[in-house]
Design an enzyme around this catalytic site. Structure first.
Site, PDB file in Angstrom:
ATOM      1  N   TRP A 150       4.049 -20.189  45.894  1.00 15.15           N
ATOM      2  CA  TRP A 150       3.229 -20.671  44.771  1.00 15.15           C
ATOM      3  C   TRP A 150       2.993 -19.501  43.830  1.00 15.15           C
ATOM      4  CZ3 TRP A 150      -0.349 -25.319  44.904  1.00 15.15           C
ATOM      5  CH2 TRP A 150      -1.137 -25.400  43.757  1.00 15.15           C
ATOM      6  N   ASP A 151       3.639 -19.544  42.676  1.00 16.38           N
ATOM      7  CA  ASP A 151       3.597 -18.435  41.733  1.00 16.38           C
ATOM      8  C   ASP A 151       2.630 -18.741  40.596  1.00 16.38           C
ATOM      9  OD1 ASP A 151       4.318 -16.010  40.565  1.00 16.38           O
ATOM     10  OD2 ASP A 151       6.459 -16.393  40.668  1.00 16.38           O
ATOM     11  N   ASP A 157       6.528  -7.248  42.773  1.00 17.25           N
ATOM     12  CA  ASP A 157       7.937  -7.505  42.462  1.00 17.25           C
ATOM     13  C   ASP A 157       8.774  -6.244  42.630  1.00 17.25           C
ATOM     14  OD1 ASP A 157       7.912 -10.188  42.008  1.00 17.25           O
ATOM     15  OD2 ASP A 157       7.631 -10.045  39.847  1.00 17.25           O
TER      16      ASP A 157
END
Ligand code: GLA
Length: 644
Positions: free
Chosen positions: A380-381, A450
């Site tokens: 879930w971003d 990231d």
């Protein structure tokens, strides 16, 4: 005169005069609870301060409820600050604080510095926890070390905007007040309406920063995480390999190799829906990309399962691109203000999740997606902060969106989990933008950054582990040179860094040599044999500055001990060559099960050799990775077992 923890206005009267109404202690099953009821002397506002002390945890949990009574008093009641709790420390000089700062691809950078006289504020105004700071602070007398000394820790369990202020008075006293919301946000209460804050957690230890971290981890396992005992599967994620170029053939080619290495969960990232060929379109159009998946996603997901793996999918439910069918149908669903721009970031706009119809829409398509594809895992971003965060139709109550957006994200996640007990959820927000004890109630793993470069990741993991448990810390083995930093590192180092958390693979396996693939399956096998110790054991951070000097992380679970040892600069002479372990039984004998790297020399370990815990903790052990002359990026994993 200090920073207000509760600030309210009654028409033109901008102050509170609270009187005590009652104190109710109550014994809960696993905790003692105290509610302190207060009310304003004149206006119809009630306040309840609650505290819970768990029997099996050093953490005290606090929260506040304010309620406007239903009395017929027409004065508007507006709350502009409602912290979850204020914590006071004894007068002392020399206090120091620890916290993390960061940015995209550089999250969880630990900072430790003298607590200035004045007010020090960490905050997010972004509607999410944020990359720039994380909602916790630790305060120590100034000379606490990893293994010794007092630490006071405070953490807010909230995933929206927040503010945490540490006040240090010239006389020496220190206080920390933390809560949701940020300056300028105001909540106008209708008669009978109440607001309850998220919990703020506080703990004290006399055992140094390491003990503070272990106490936070224990508390999270006992009282926060939904699946604390579950071993996390070794995951593959497609993002770095394929970015938006997601096709059935491409994903299955990766999946085949991943499965052959021992990967247990395959996650298809962004690029599978709408007409999502890049990041400018289709958020909101959550159906399979019609050109790439003309027959739907079932074939791909069946294929992943036939390879013996679980299957997961990336989603970003709180977002919409202007270039989408959803936005054409519901332009009013976004956060917006009359007469103001709708600023885009990464070409996307934020859906107002506080609106019940948006929440219900999201729950509906997510539920269908999980059902139809029988998903085991959702990533879930949430890739952009709030701007122009208005809700014109809600009138004076519109600022409630800052609370309700987050609570509705929680509700949707909770309902999905109730309806799909097998489903596991990962929290991601452009990397580590939504990592906190609030989201961890509904998610099993989080994506800390990231940035997958192993050296940078060591720094990220160091900051992350200060309070968050290892079983939530997802870490991938990337390609080399790294796609984010261009830095080349050996596969062994990349694995050993990712193995310090929940191991995953993110590299493009179709380009890996046979030798690398063979090594990879050996590392995955080794990780599986110790992952329970890493994910659920007690963590000790050892040695020098991670990513810069010789450092190590050690995990202890029952009789099992795992040590991951790093040396980024081969020819570095600084720092000890002997690694002193921690947290062992000094009187017990420990046998070396796996000696890590090759190499012979005085004190270098060999499988089968035995040492007393006291020797390992006072003299230490030597690993080939820490020997003074050698290549850059050497690492080892050493496994020991206590003999009965
Ligand atoms: C964010 C996430 C990445 C990836 C991309 C996809 O940046 O942090 O891991 O999922 O979105 O667009």
């Amino acid at each position: 005169m200090g920073v207000p923890s509760l600030q309210a206005a009654f028409g033109q009267v901008r102050s509170l005069e609270l009187r005590l109404v009652g104190v109710s202690p109550c014994a809960e099953a696993a905790a003692d609870r105290l509610d302190i009821a207060l009310e304003d002397r004149h206006f119809p506002l009630e306040v309840v301060l609650s505290a819970r002390a768990w029997h099996d945890s050093d953490v005290i949990e606090r929260w506040v409820t304010v309620r406007r009574r239903t009395d017929a008093d027409g004065t508007p009641v507006t709350v502009t600050r409602l912290d979850s709790g204020s914590w006071f420390l004894p007068d002392a000089t020399g206090y120091r604080y620890s916290g993390v700062f960061g940015a995209w691809a550089e999250e969880f950078q630990l900072q430790r510095a003298p607590l200035p006289i004045g007010e020090l504020t960490f905050t997010s105004r972004q509607g999410i926890t944020g990359h720039q700071a994380n909602p916790w602070i630790m305060i120590d007398p100034g000379d606490t070390t990893e293994e010794h000394g007092p630490v006071w820790g405070i953490a807010l369990a909230w995933s929206g905007s927040w503010r945490l202020t540490a006040t240090h008075r010239p006389e020496g006293g220190a206080a920390v007040s933390a809560g949701f919301g940020h300056e300028g946000v105001r909540w106008t209460l209708a008669p009978g309406q109440e607001i309850t804050t998220p919990p703020v957690l506080g703990l004290y230890t006399g055992g140094g920063f390491g003990a503070a971290s272990r106490a936070w981890h224990d508390h999270a396992r006992r009282h926060i995480l939904p699946t604390p005992q579950e071993e996390r599967p070794v995951l593959y994620n497609s993002w770095e390999a394929t970015t938006f170029d997601v096709t059935e053939a491409g994903q299955l080619a990766l999946a085949k190799i991943a499965a052959s290495l021992g990967v247990e969960l395959f996650v298809v990232d962004d690029g599978w829906f709408g007409t999502r060929d890049d990041d400018t379109r289709s958020l909101g159009d959550w159906w399979p990309h019609r050109e790439r998946f003309p027959d739907g996603l079932r074939g791909l997901f069946d294929g992943i399962r036939e390879l013996g793996m679980k299957a997961g999918l990336w989603v970003e439910p709180e977002m919409v691109n202007a270039d989408s069918e959803l936005y054409q149908a519901h332009p009013e669903w976004i956060l917006r203000m009359d007469h103001r721009r709708n600023d885009e970031k990464r070409s996307q706009l934020v859906l107002n999740f506080a609106r019940p119809e948006v929440r219900d829409w999201a729950l509906d398509w997510l539920d269908r997606l999980v059902t139809e594809l029988d998903l085991d895992y959702l990533k879930w971003d949430m890739n952009r902060p709030f701007t122009q965060a208005g809700w014109p139709e809600a009138g004076p109550a519109q600022d409630l969106l800052w609370i309700e957006h987050t609570r509705n994200v929680y509700r949707v996640m909770r309902t999905l989990r109730e309806r799909h007990p097998r489903l596991r959820i990962e929290s991601c927000a452009g990397g580590g933008g939504r990592v906190d004890f609030g989201i961890m109630r509904y998610t099993d793993e989080v994506w800390p950054s990231d940035n997958t470069d192993p050296r940078d990741r060591q720094t990220v993991h160091h900051g992350f582990s200060q309070i968050y448990p290892i079983s939530t810390m997802s870490a991938w083995v990337p390609d080399s040179p790294n796609p984010n930093t261009g830095r080349a590192t050996p596969l062994r180092y990349r694995f050993h860094v990712a193995m310090s958390g929940v191991l995953g693979i993110g590299g493009d396996l179709t380009t890996w040599s046979q030798e690398d693939l063979d090594q990879a399956s050996r590392f995955i096998r080794a990780y599986k044999s110790v992952r329970r110790v890493i994910q659920q054991g007690r963590l000790h951070r050892l040695g020098g500055i991670p990513g810069q000097e010789r450092s190590a992380v050690q995990y202890v679970l029952g009789d099992d001990v795992v040590v991951l040892i790093y040396n980024p600069y081969g020819n570095a002479k600084r720092g000890p060559r002997w690694l002193r372990l921690a947290g062992l039984d000094p009187d017990a004998l420990y046998e070396v099960v796996d000696a890590g790297g090759p190499g012979k020399g005085p004190g270098l370990l060999e499988p089968g050799s035995r040492y007393h815990g006291s020797v390992l903790m006072s003299v230490g052990l030597r690993s080939a990775a820490w020997e003074p002359i050698g290549a850059d990026y050497r690492s080892d994993m050493i496994v020991l077992r206590k003999l009965g």
